[in-house]
Scaffold this motif. Structure first.
Motif, short mmCIF file in Angstrom:
data_model
loop_
_atom_site.label_atom_id
_atom_site.label_comp_id
_atom_site.label_asym_id
_atom_site.label_seq_id
_atom_site.Cartn_x
_atom_site.Cartn_y
_atom_site.Cartn_z
N LEU A 1 23.67 41.25 33.31
CA LEU A 1 25.12 41.15 33.21
C LEU A 1 25.78 42.21 34.08
CD1 LEU A 1 27.33 39.57 31.60
CD2 LEU A 1 27.55 41.64 30.28
N THR B 1 28.30 41.17 37.01
CA THR B 1 29.72 41.52 37.03
C THR B 1 30.02 42.50 38.16
OG1 THR B 1 29.21 43.12 35.32
CG2 THR B 1 30.23 41.09 34.62
N LEU C 1 30.53 40.33 40.88
CA LEU C 1 31.84 39.70 40.71
C LEU C 1 32.95 40.62 41.23
CD1 LEU C 1 33.72 37.59 39.35
CD2 LEU C 1 33.44 38.86 37.25
N ASP C 2 32.80 41.91 40.95
CA ASP C 2 33.83 42.85 41.40
C ASP C 2 33.85 42.97 42.91
OD1 ASP C 2 34.63 43.36 38.90
OD2 ASP C 2 33.48 45.20 38.66
N VAL C 3 32.67 42.94 43.51
CA VAL C 3 32.62 43.17 44.95
C VAL C 3 32.87 41.86 45.72
CG1 VAL C 3 31.17 43.94 46.83
CG2 VAL C 3 31.13 45.14 44.68
N PHE D 1 26.91 35.92 40.38
CA PHE D 1 27.30 35.96 38.97
C PHE D 1 26.63 34.84 38.21
CE2 PHE D 1 30.14 34.57 35.62
CZ PHE D 1 30.28 35.74 34.91
#
Lengths: 353, 236, 556
Positions: free
Chosen positions: C292, C296, C299-301, C309
């Motif tokens: 996870l 995530t 996902l942020d980058v 993801f």
């Protein structure tokens, strides 16, 4: 010498001819109807691309299925999505800068549609063919960044403001390499007229075993093509250059405060922009509507959808660059490379010719 | 009707349905979310408008954008629901939007505490109508395992109206999908939950009753500030 | 920077005082009384000598890790307990107890010595009501500013009305806090924002695109976990709660934290077979949790719910299926019992082992895919290398643990340094990376997944060959546990995010008198301003992602 790929008759004239009108009335009616047809062709494609194809493509990249409950392959979701978004409440936040806030979302799709006026789409679907066609296409598509700035500034939201600022920065940094790279094609062709650029690409470059490879500029000058596509990604704001929207950083950038109809317009505008980017790339580098067996318009559609697919692929696979890296790539990398490309092309063309 | 609206919870199911129907038929009333101006002008029976309403309900039930909104444990299961194996997008409900302005449905995935309730209310208020709420997990029903906590709101319904409750701690992705499908079905059939009167509302500070705690906080809080007042003793 | 030189005694490790008497000698007349905790000697000191004592312990005795600060209200006094230990030798522990009077609960702050004390003392002030002198910024941390009373103090009336303000609601540019010459902009990131991994609120001051100042504002998920545990009985009722602290699937790791503390407190011996099951389950949880984190972070980058993801979710799904087979639940396992686990491996055992082995066989390929997609990607490297830099001394001062510390080159892992369960019998390595940046932290997580897979494989082998009549899953534990009055213990385990410690004080009843959770995320999150001041917004977001915080554990 040049076999015209398409009839030289433009769409408005043909419509006027079919309706039996002539003179100014014919021009006006033909122009309006032609524009209507072209705009609708694009809107239909965008409608397929936006709510449906985007989901399906992303799902394919991520081992999912995506919409499959509503209609065959979930296609009816397009209707549902469009009507639902249009019927939502239009929230006008307190303190927005009214004319700018309202005009921004209108400018985005219309600027992109305007650019399509000069794109030859094959089978005579070509609204206008001015001598400065290429310049017009670029000029029209850059109006969109004005819209983005208006949205970012008018929304009275700091995330929007940041998004608007980033949109300007990206536009300035990547518009120049884009146009300069396009200019290298113009050096080859010696004209800005779109139909002429397309026509020149139908000439054979070389023949191998009976297969004639046309003189597409993507084949003649692949370096310029790559540059153009990369700069184009930045122009349409897709990964790795989607900094103006950057969902995990600045929520949704300039469109944070928009709902309902305005959101639909922005969404439409983004997709039409991708298609316009694809269309310019196709016209300049991929022979426009040229291609074997199938009619020109089909080939043209395939090409712009290929570009669309490429943007979605990049979105799924490439991380976003940081804002400073983004500008570095634009100013220090792309700009230098595009000028080098232009100079080289000029020398080669000058020596050969 | 107004006397009934003061009750925090309506437990009689048939009454809920009756009220929903009445509200929809008469236009005014508790739930005004689906009633168009046209309906007010033409009354409730004309054929075209009925068909149009059905169409609109079908539209709203067939496709929805979710708000990308995570609170606690349930948000992990919510992420699983969106992603590979469970793929909520099959039901055309898997597009998470980061901005509340573009979302139709807010899934409330977790415990709501005193500090967060005003913010969640705010986010809910920022969403455009018609909007729907899926309460995910026991915490949004009653506060769940944390119900006795000094800081925990006893259910999402205290703050925003909830259309569908999905029980579980946390609910399995299948359960959430069932909940969303049920919500779509309800919307498509033209039912939505009645808006209950919530005990906790955002108010301006100077609108509060002058009592001990208000006086105590008077020099800390600006009069125009939005505040939420928690009367824990009256909480269920 | 108030950070002082790191401990100057690197060459003289042998001379460090370890025994209670030696430490007492070192502290001299600072000590006014001694106590004995189950885990460590306790020294009572006067409230105005906190800094001197801690500084002496840090500089001269090598206690460079302030693991936790526990505050509690007793019948006749308030107490702050500083649990100190050492990054080099986790088994050396000492507790410093600072009593203050009921009428005037003021104690000296430890924040100038250990920066991690900043937030810990704010929490103590917030929940218990002890004032700290010389504290840089003593205000409420978990509860809203306008809260009345201190909920973990003894005569707190839970039914009194409260008023909570909403001050992030307004967002006009007109109200910008502009300085005279600087053009900074104040912006609220969160509590509802796609990048905050839950309900974190980061008050950010921007200078253009750069972050001028960051102030994480937590407490949007403060679910009164400590109060919950204090009102439940040891034997069965507390165990479900740990699952919900770090809810990103590290349930079993959290349960182990409670189980370890409570078992040591009550002298319960766990059968070896149960220890192996625990070890295996926990490592599966660690894989799920790291997946996870990686997903995530990507996902942020990457900025959207894209391939990485989804792939991470796919692999989590597999571990969750195994864990569901084992425990019966996908996330909130409630599988450990004091003295063992609740039931044996599922029947048919062969099938279960086959599932586990299949998962382990596929894992290298999956990891290869991640390395292809993430760590091998040039853009990601340029985004993450040398951003969010956290030097090891700073990390130590903030009490950072887990992958965050190991990404800064601190070789610290409780599974090895303070062995519990079956870890010391197994072959595995502690992963460290020296980059101190976002990329190192990402790499540590990915490599730790491999180590966890090794552990699981060995556990599966052991379990498979375990003789059928010796499969003892639970020790004989009395129905009601009542530890003696005034027995205190602080025990920690290596959870997915770092050192998860539990302090329990028995008061002679079947419920804990004080139950304090030392959450790794709480300490790790404190380093965010250190990592992101002066960086760009995207780097701040990436740093936050690389810290891998779970708000349920930060706020508890």
């Amino acid at each position: 010498m040049v076999t015209p790929l398409q009839s030289q008759v433009l769409l408005p004239e043909r419509i006027a001819g079919l309706l039996g009108l002539s003179g100014t009335i014919g021009q006006i009616v033909g122009g309006l109807l032609g524009a209507f047809i072209i705009a609708n062709l694009l809107l239909v494609q965008t409608a397929v691309a936006g709510p449906w194809a985007k989901r399906k493509i992303t799902a394919a990249f991520t081992d999912r299925i995506a919409v499959n409950r509503v209609g065959p392959f979930g296609l009816v979701v397009i209707v549902a999505d469009a009507v639902r978004l249009l019927s939502k409440e239009l929230v006008i936040p307190e303190g927005v800068d009214r004319p700018a806030y309202d005009l921004g979302p209108l400018l985005v799709p219309f600027s992109a549609l305007l650019g399509f006026a000069v794109i030859p789409m094959g089978n005579g679907i070509h609204l206008a063919d001015p001598e400065t066609g290429l310049v017009f296409a670029f000029a029209a598509s850059s109006i969109a960044s004005l819209g983005l700035v208006m949205m970012g500034y008018g929304s009275n939201n700091k995330y929007s403001l940041l998004g608007g600022l980033r949109a300007i920065a990206s536009n300035i940094a990547y518009e120049i390499p884009l146009v300069v790279t396009a200019a290298s094609v113009v050096v080859f062709t010696g004209t800005l007229q779109m139909s002429e650029i397309v026509a020149q690409q139908t000439q054979p470059l070389l023949s191998i075993a009976g297969v004639t490879i046309p003189q597409w500029f993507a084949i003649v000058n692949p370096f310029a093509f790559v540059l153009f596509v990369v700069a184009n990604l930045a122009e349409v704001g897709r990964n790795p250059f989607d900094v103006p929207e950057a969902p995990t950083e600045i929520v949704a950038g300039f469109q944070t405060e928009y709902s309902s109809v305005y959101f639909v317009l922005i969404y439409l505008g983004e997709f039409i922009h991708i298609f316009l980017g694809g269309a310019i790339a196709a016209t300049l580098f991929l022979g426009g509507p040229a291609g074997p067996f199938l009619p020109g318009f089909v080939w043209f559609t395939i090409k712009i959808w290929a570009f669309y697919l490429f943007t979605q692929w990049a979105r799924s696979a490439i991380p976003r660059v940081r804002i400073d890296q983004f500008l570095d790539i634009g100013w220090k990398g792309m700009l230098v490379l595009s000028f080098a490309n232009l100079a080289l092309t000029a020398i080669i063309v000058g020596v050969i010719a | 009707m107004s006397s009934e609206r003061d009750r925090p919870f309506v437990t009689d199911d048939t009454q809920v349905q009756t009220e929903t129907r009445d509200a929809r038929m008469t236009g005014g009333g508790a739930d005004n979310r689906f009633n168009s101006k046209l309906r007010e002008a033409f009354g409730s029976s004309p054929f075209i408008l009925t068909k149009f309403d059905q169409f609109m309900n079908w539209v709203r039930g067939s496709s929805m954008f979710m708000l990308q909104f995570g609170i606690a444990c349930c948000s992990i299961e919510m992420m699983h629901t969106y992603s590979v194996k469970h793929d909520l997008d099959r039901f055309a409900a898997g597009v998470p939007r980061a901005s509340p302005r573009q979302a139709d449905v807010i899934i409330v995935p977790g415990t709501i505490v005193s500090k967060f309730a005003p913010r969640m209310k705010r986010v809910y208020d920022q969403m455009p109508e018609p909007k729907f709420v899926v309460g995910m997990g026991s915490c949004t029903i009653s506060g769940g395992p944390f119900q006795e906590g000094y800081n925990v709101i006893k259910g999402a319904e205290e703050v925003i109206p909830v259309d569908i409750h999905v029980p579980g701690c946390p609910p399995r992705p299948e359960a959430l999908i069932y909940g969303v499908a049920k919500l779509q079905q309800r919307i498509a059939e033209g039912e939505s939950s009645p808006v209950t009167v919530k005990p906790y509302e955002l108010e301006q500070f100077d609108d509060l009753e002058q009592d001990e705690i208000v006086e105590k906080l008077a020099d800390q809080i600006d009069e125009d500030d939005l505040v939420m007042r928690y009367n824990w003793a009256d909480s269920p | 920077m108030s950070l002082e030189e790191p401990t100057p005694d690197d060459g003289a490790v042998e001379t460090l005082p370890t025994g209670a008497d030696e430490i007492a000698e070192l502290l001299g007349d600072l000590v006014i009384d001694t106590e004995t905790h189950v885990n460590a000697p306790g020294f009572v000191i006067r409230p105005d000598t906190v800094q001197e004592t801690l500084r002496r312990l840090r500089d001269e005795a090598g206690f460079d890790h302030l693991s936790c600060v526990t505050a509690e209200e007793r019948e006749d006094r308030y107490e702050s307990i500083y649990h100190l230990t050492s990054f080099d030798d986790r088994q050396r522990e000492v507790s410093v107890i600072v009593p203050t009077t009921k009428d005037d609960p003021v104690s000296e702050s430890a924040a100038p010595v250990f920066r991690t004390a900043d937030w810990h003392e704010r929490e103590a002030y917030d929940l218990v009501g002890i004032d700290y002198d010389d504290h840089p910024d003593l205000r409420r941390i978990l509860l809203p500013e306008t809260w009345q009373g201190h909920p973990l103090s003894q005569n707190y009336d839970q039914d009194r009305p409260q008023i909570v303000t909403l001050d992030e609601w307004e967002n006009p540019l007109a109200e910008d806090h502009r300085e005279d010459e600087g053009d900074t902009m104040y912006i609220n990131i969160g509590p509802h924002h796609p990048a905050t991994h839950g309900v974190l609120h980061v008050k950010t001051v921007l200078d253009g695109e750069q972050v001028a100042d960051v102030d994480p504002d937590i407490g949007y998920l403060h679910r009164c976990e400590e109060q919950m545990c204090q009102t439940k009985t040891y034997r069965h009722q507390i165990m479900p709660y740990p699952d919900r602290w770090d809810y990103a699937s590290s349930g079993l790791l959290n349960e182990w934290a409670y189980a370890r503390a409570a078992e040591d407190l009550n002298d319960i011996e766990v059968p070896e077979y149960a220890q192996i099951i625990r070890t295996m389950g926990s490592e599966l949880c660690r894989i799920a949790s790291h997946m996870l984190a990686v997903g995530t972070f990507a996902l942020d980058v990457y900025g959207d719910f894209t391939a990485i993801f989804m792939y991470a979710m796919r692999d989590r799904e597999k571990t969750q299926n195994i864990l569901e087979d084992l425990t019966g639940q996908r996330m909130m396992f409630n599988y450990f019992r004091l003295g063992g686990v609740v039931w044996d491996l599922p029947e048919p055992r062969d099938e279960f082992f086959e599932t586990v082995r299949d998962f382990l066989d596929d894992l290298p390929q999956a990891l290869e895919e991640y390395h292809d997609l993430i760590t091998g990607n040039e853009i990601l490297q340029s985004r993450t290398i040398d951003t969010g830099v956290l030097p090891p001394e700073v990390a130590k001062s903030y009490g950072a643990t887990g992958p965050v510390a190991r990404g800064s080159g601190i070789d610290y892992d409780l599974r090895r340094d303070d062995p519990y369960g079956y870890y010391d019998e197994l072959e595995w390595d502690v992963i460290t990376e020296d980059g101190c940046d976002n990329f190192s932290r990402l790499l540590v997580r990915l490599r730790e997944v491999e180590e966890s897979a090794k552990i699981i494989e060995q556990c599966a082998d052991l379990l498979e060959d375990w003789p059928e009549d010796e499969r003892e899953i639970q020790a004989n534990v009395p129905r009601t546990l009542k530890p003696d009055d005034d027995t205190e213990i602080y025990r920690a385990v290596e959870a997915a995010k770092g050192e998860l410690g539990i302090y329990i004080r028995g008061d002679g009843t079947d419920k804990p008198g004080r139950f304090k959770i030392r959450s790794p995320c709480f300490s790790n999150l404190q380093t965010l301003p250190e990592m992101s001041t002066g960086e760009y917004i995207p780097d701040m977001v990436a740093s936050l992602g690389s810290l891998d915080i779970v708000l349920g554990e930060v706020d508890r």
